[in-house]
Design an enzyme around this catalytic site. Structure first.
Site, PDB file in Angstrom:
ATOM      1  N   ILE A  15     -25.281  -1.535 -14.149  1.00  0.00           N
ATOM      2  CA  ILE A  15     -23.852  -1.798 -14.334  1.00  0.00           C
ATOM      3  C   ILE A  15     -23.647  -2.992 -15.270  1.00  0.00           C
ATOM      4  CG2 ILE A  15     -21.690  -2.390 -13.138  1.00  0.00           C
ATOM      5  CD1 ILE A  15     -22.780   0.460 -12.505  1.00  0.00           C
ATOM      6  N   THR A  69     -31.222  -3.036  -7.327  1.00  0.00           N
ATOM      7  CA  THR A  69     -30.923  -1.660  -6.937  1.00  0.00           C
ATOM      8  C   THR A  69     -31.289  -0.648  -8.024  1.00  0.00           C
ATOM      9  OG1 THR A  69     -29.217  -2.370  -5.422  1.00  0.00           O
ATOM     10  CG2 THR A  69     -28.985  -0.153  -6.299  1.00  0.00           C
ATOM     11  N   HIS A  92     -25.222  12.465 -10.634  1.00  0.00           N
ATOM     12  CA  HIS A  92     -24.552  13.458  -9.799  1.00  0.00           C
ATOM     13  C   HIS A  92     -23.476  14.211 -10.579  1.00  0.00           C
ATOM     14  CE1 HIS A  92     -26.305  12.110  -5.967  1.00  0.00           C
ATOM     15  NE2 HIS A  92     -26.309  10.913  -6.522  1.00  0.00           N
ATOM     16  N   ARG A 135     -29.053  -0.180  -1.371  1.00  0.00           N
ATOM     17  CA  ARG A 135     -27.759   0.157  -1.957  1.00  0.00           C
ATOM     18  C   ARG A 135     -26.776  -0.949  -1.580  1.00  0.00           C
ATOM     19  NH1 ARG A 135     -30.681   4.375   1.122  1.00  0.00           N
ATOM     20  NH2 ARG A 135     -29.211   6.092   1.350  1.00  0.00           N
ATOM     21  N   ILE A 186     -21.070  -1.039  -5.709  1.00  0.00           N
ATOM     22  CA  ILE A 186     -21.450   0.109  -6.544  1.00  0.00           C
ATOM     23  C   ILE A 186     -22.647   0.806  -5.894  1.00  0.00           C
ATOM     24  CG2 ILE A 186     -21.938   0.905  -8.879  1.00  0.00           C
ATOM     25  CD1 ILE A 186     -19.267  -0.602  -8.650  1.00  0.00           C
ATOM     26  N   CYS A 202     -53.804   3.071 -20.688  1.00  0.00           N
ATOM     27  CA  CYS A 202     -53.579   3.688 -19.376  1.00  0.00           C
ATOM     28  C   CYS A 202     -54.137   5.104 -19.408  1.00  0.00           C
ATOM     29  CB  CYS A 202     -52.088   3.702 -19.063  1.00  0.00           C
ATOM     30  SG  CYS A 202     -51.629   4.784 -17.712  1.00  0.00           S
ATOM     31  N   CYS A 234     -56.039   0.123 -15.861  1.00  0.00           N
ATOM     32  CA  CYS A 234     -55.336  -0.493 -16.979  1.00  0.00           C
ATOM     33  C   CYS A 234     -54.803  -1.877 -16.655  1.00  0.00           C
ATOM     34  CB  CYS A 234     -54.205   0.415 -17.453  1.00  0.00           C
ATOM     35  SG  CYS A 234     -52.984   0.745 -16.185  1.00  0.00           S
TER      36      CYS A 234
END
Lengths: 421, 493
Positions: B12, B40, B49, B310, B335, B400, B442
């Site tokens: 955000i 988060t 979504h 969250r 949020i 890697c 790695c």
């Protein structure tokens, strides 16, 4: 496109032995591809001794053992590329690889020997709950830092799992001035060699907590402690037995997994028990002309056995290139019986056996005073007395060619029977 | 003196910083962590979504519906992995079919395009590996998957490319307002700004209370996940949700943009805003719950478990508004899901509010919306690989082994704007250590490269947090006193 008769993938003990043996068997066009900066593979970080007892009848360190093969490889003029990564292998035996000097390479091989070794299981794989601080290392990574890079990874250490690397690191960290508080092992027996338990733990008074597991890691930034608990017969932690250890480092020695990502891409079938390719007596996989040896096939406890197995792969790859490997004749399947987890090789074409067939296997538990019984189609052909058997120590059985006279699709089984039963 | 200070560099905060960087403004983005996206944003379901879930009329519903279609453009501009793979909400009985129908109705009210209810046969055709007990599903083709932290890093980088400053390891400890200026006290000195935007995630309430009275509360809700090896990523082709029941929302099973499989989360309300511990009970719980979607997920191929928090508010909706008591201070709080999906729309919504606060906003003429493309070596053709190594041999060295990540890619992510400073920051950007060996091979090499590129000693390289040191000291062999001891011993003998 580059062209070679045999391309060996991996320049560790398996790859080196296979390449040398192939050369000795009359194939000149050989390339060894190694992803690290030097040949020798993981042996280069194993600076402890105990290597080569079978092979050279003397105790060598890992780098010393590797050096003997590296010298030979160079004397034989076998080509190798370091710092080179194989990106994929196709079923038609075209390999793509990269490095900083040659750039992108497509390499066509008549035969390929897979010798990529294995990797360690990680924290995520065994789902240890808790926070995710720094200070959690696999034993092998810690070994690389300490022995090759020259840095300590911590001062107060707990080790989870009693695999050989874990045991050896318990001693190594102690010698470097760290305090090793305990080695916790989920099983009621150690996964490592008996000699390592004696020489790496007992000699330094490091406790081995059998039937114990780690139930929590503490610490936000760096490990601050771990919680260990006793487990019941279903390997579930017993409430009330939790014990907290204050430490800054957790080493994991919770098993090795053959590194078969390239094999899978190439369409090679794996054995779900070993996680390595299904191979025949020639160490050939289900794809004709692609061979495999060493820890990529099954995890060995002694490098000497890796060497022996890889010579077989190298010799047979040479035979294959020269069209001398027989493809027909009776095919036997090996099948682990009671007490046996797996047998390598999985398939035996008896026509290719010159004198003897060696079967390699691991047992599923610690046993005392047992008989190892070999049967072909239910008929006993060999019985060996064993005073002590443990999952951490690989077993082998030698069978005479004559005993393998059999019909097509016969089955060889090896199982354990209690003595006197 | 800055025009705007954005507190919190999650998805955000970085989105808002990037939107603000389109205007003639002096911007600073502040975060207490060592890297962008370290709260988060780094530990969630990584889902964009479709938007049928939120209650019609809420900010969540409005901004989710608006945000979803914006992903294609921004991810293209910033070269961030995003796949619009669609989602299914599965039902195993009539009651769940009813709740799916409710979701469908809600979706229609939220203006979600092309959603439909599928029959058992249709579901099976789309997802052959799902549990046979599934009788139907709600299909939303516009749902997608994204890499949230790569998005946030890209946004921060692009904001920086357009002039925004980034200050990490800077924790806000107090805010005062004198006349038209905010004085932000931090652990890294004082920052003056005319306007403040609070995007502090689980700490947004604390930041608000530094300047205004308490009008909302944020509590952390922990969710735990398993992430599985790439060999399992194609078990499903869509994001698979379970129909909400009295027992809760169920867990999701979804591929990630990098081809792994993600299973989780649960939901657990906590008081501790730092508690991202995983627990064996909860991991066992999500594994058990996942059986409803797929009978046997191969959890033996689990790479790692993780937990995220969250930022749940007591308001029940996103809180995006200027604080009444502090003019020029905008809260962007609470949020929680679908925060990631709504992020692009949230950023625009904030800009609209900001335009009301600062009336003379001028658009920059030379704003550059794209960032330098990221080279993902393994996605190139053989010819391109050959060409690239010729130009820069560092792309010919694989560091890697699991993910086949080259040295060139690692050096690149360190040296970009908003570049990586820690082992985990390199891992999040370029993926070394994300594979099945989890950095076993790695790790030492990545540390070496970080030390070299940053001009540091390898012992100064940390995993993630400032105090997450990896190496303690050199071994004895490098220790002079040891040599002296041996020499002394030689002399004695």
């Amino acid at each position: 496109m580059l062209k070679y008769d045999i391309v060996v993938i991996g320049g560790g003990p398996a790859g080196l032995a296979a390449a040398i043996e192939a050369k000795k068997n009359g194939v000149d066009s050989i390339l060894v591809i190694e992803r690290d900066r030097e040949l020798g593979g993981i042996l280069q970080q194993c600076i402890h001794n105990g290597f080569g007892l079978h092979e050279f009848k003397e105790e060598l360190t890992g780098p010393e053992y590797a050096e003997k093969f590296i010298v030979q490889l160079k004397e034989l003029g076998i080509e190798y590329k370091l710092d080179t990564m194989v990106l994929d292998i196709r079923e038609d035996k075209i390999i793509s690889a990269i490095n900083t000097v040659d750039g992108f390479m497509a390499i066509k091989a008549k035969a390929i020997v897979l010798a990529m070794g294995c990797r360690e299981r990680t924290r995520g794989a065994i789902n240890i709950p808790g926070t995710r601080p720094a200070g959690v290392f696999t034993a092998g990574t810690a070994q690389r830092f300490v022995n090759m890079e020259g840095y300590m990874v911590g001062r107060k250490v707990v080790i989870l799992g009693s695999g050989d690397i874990g045991l050896i690191m318990a001693r190594r960290m102690t010698l470097e001035g760290a305090e090793v508080l305990a080695v916790a092992e989920l099983m009621p027996f150690s996964g490592g060699l008996t000699r390592n338990i004696v020489q790496c733990l007992d000699d330094y008074n490091i406790p081995l907590l059998l039937s114990h597991t780690l139930i929590k890691i503490k610490g936000k930034n760096r490990v601050e402690g771990v919680v260990i608990a006793k487990v019941d017969e279903n390997r579930k932690p017993i409430p009330g037995t939790e014990k907290e250890f204050e430490c800054d480092t957790l080493l994991l020695s919770v098993g090795l997994i053959p590194e078969n990502e390239l094999s899978i891409q190439a369409g090679i079938k794996l054995d779900p028990v070993t996680s390595g390719p299904i191979v025949n007596e020639a160490m050939e996989t289900n794809i004709e002309g692609i061979f495999a040896c060493g820890n990529v096939v099954h995890v060995h406890d002694l490098v000497d056995f890796v060497t022996a197995e890889s010579r077989r792969a190298g010799e047979n790859a040479a035979k294959y290139v020269k069209n001398k490997l027989k493809k027909d004749g009776a095919v036997l399947k090996t099948q682990p019986g009671d007490g046996i987890r797996y047998i390598v090789p999985h398939v035996v074409r008896s026509e290719n056996i010159e004198k003897n067939l060696d079967l390699f296997m691991r047992v599923d538990n610690v046993y005392h005073n047992m008989n190892m019984v070999v049967k072909v189609d239910g008929k006993e052909i060999k019985r060996i007395k064993k005073r002590h058997l443990a999952p951490g120590e690989m077993e082998s059985v030698r069978i005479n060619k004559e005993d393998l006279a059999c019909i097509y699709e016969s089955v060889i089984t090896v199982s354990l029977e209690r003595e006197g039963a | 003196m800055y025009d705007v200070a954005v507190i919190g560099a999650g998805v955000i905060g970085t989105f808002i910083a990037r939107e603000l960087s389109k205007f003639d403004l002096k911007i600073i983005l502040i975060d207490k962590e060592t890297d962008i996206a370290n709260g988060t944003t780094k530990a969630n379901s990584a889902i964009v979504h479709a938007g049928y879930d939120a209650k019609p009329g809420t900010l969540k519903g409005k901004l989710n519906a608006l945000g979803n279609p914006m992903f294609d453009k921004v991810c293209k501009e910033l070269d961030v992995p995003f796949k619009r793979i669609g989602s299914l909400v599965i039902a195993t009985n009539q009651e769940e079919m009813e709740s799916i129908k409710e979701l469908y109705e809600r979706g229609i009210k939220n203006n979600i395009p092309d959603i439909k209810i599928l029959s058992q046969k249709e579901v099976r055709k789309m997802e052959p590996n799902l549990n046979k007990e599934i009788i139907g599903a709600l299909y939303a083709p516009t749902a997608g998957i994204v890499s949230p932290w790569e998005l946030a890093v890209a946004l921060a980088e692009n904001a920086a490319d357009n002039g925004a400053e980034i200050k990490l390891e800077t924790e806000v400890t107090g805010i005062k307002k004198k006349e038209e200026e905010f004085f932000i006290q931090t652990t890294n000195g004082k920052i003056k700004a005319k306007y403040v935007i609070n995007c502090a995630g689980v700490y947004a309430d604390k930041i608000n209370e530094m300047i205004a009275s308490k009008t909302f509360e944020i509590h952390p809700r922990r969710g735990q996940y398993n992430i599985l090896d790439k060999s399992t990523g194609d078990i499903v082709n869509h994001v698979i949700f379970q129909a909400p029941t009295k027992l809760g929302k169920g867990v999701l099973v979804a591929p990630t943009v990098h081809g792994n499989l993600l299973v989780g989360p649960d939901a657990e309300d906590l008081n501790d805003k730092e508690n991202t511990e995983t627990t064996s009970e909860r991991i066992a719980f999500i594994r058990e719950r996942s059986k409803k979607t797929i009978k046997e997920i191969p959890f033996g191929t689990t790479i790692t478990s993780f937990a995220g928090l969250r930022a749940v508010s007591n308001v029940g909706d996103f809180i995006i508004e200027e604080a009444k008591e502090a003019k020029g201070f905008i809260n962007v709080a609470g949020i929680e899901s679908p925060g990631l999906s709504a992020a692009p729309a949230i950023a625009q919504y904030v800009i609209e509010i900001f335009k009301g606060v600062k009336k003379d906003l001028k658009e920059k003429k030379n704003f550059n919306p794209t960032r330098k493309p990221v080279i993902r070596f393994m996605e190139l053709s053989d010819e391109e690989k050959a060409e690239l190594i010729k130009k820069d041999p560092r792309y010919g060295r694989i560091i890697c082994r699991c993910e086949n990540i080259t040295e060139g890619e690692i050096v690149d992510v360190i040296n970009r704007n908003a570049g990586a400073r820690t082992v985990d920051a390199v891992k999040r950007r370029a993926r070394p250590g994300m594979g099945r060996c989890q950095g076993g091979f790695c790790g030492p090499r990545v540390m070496e490269i970080l030390a070299r590129e940053l001009g540091k000693d390898i012992t100064e390289i940390v995993k993630d947090q400032k105090d997450s040191y990896i190496l303690t000291e050199e071994t004895k062999k490098n220790n002079q006193s040891e040599v002296d001891v041996i020499e002394d011993m030689t002399m004695v003998s």
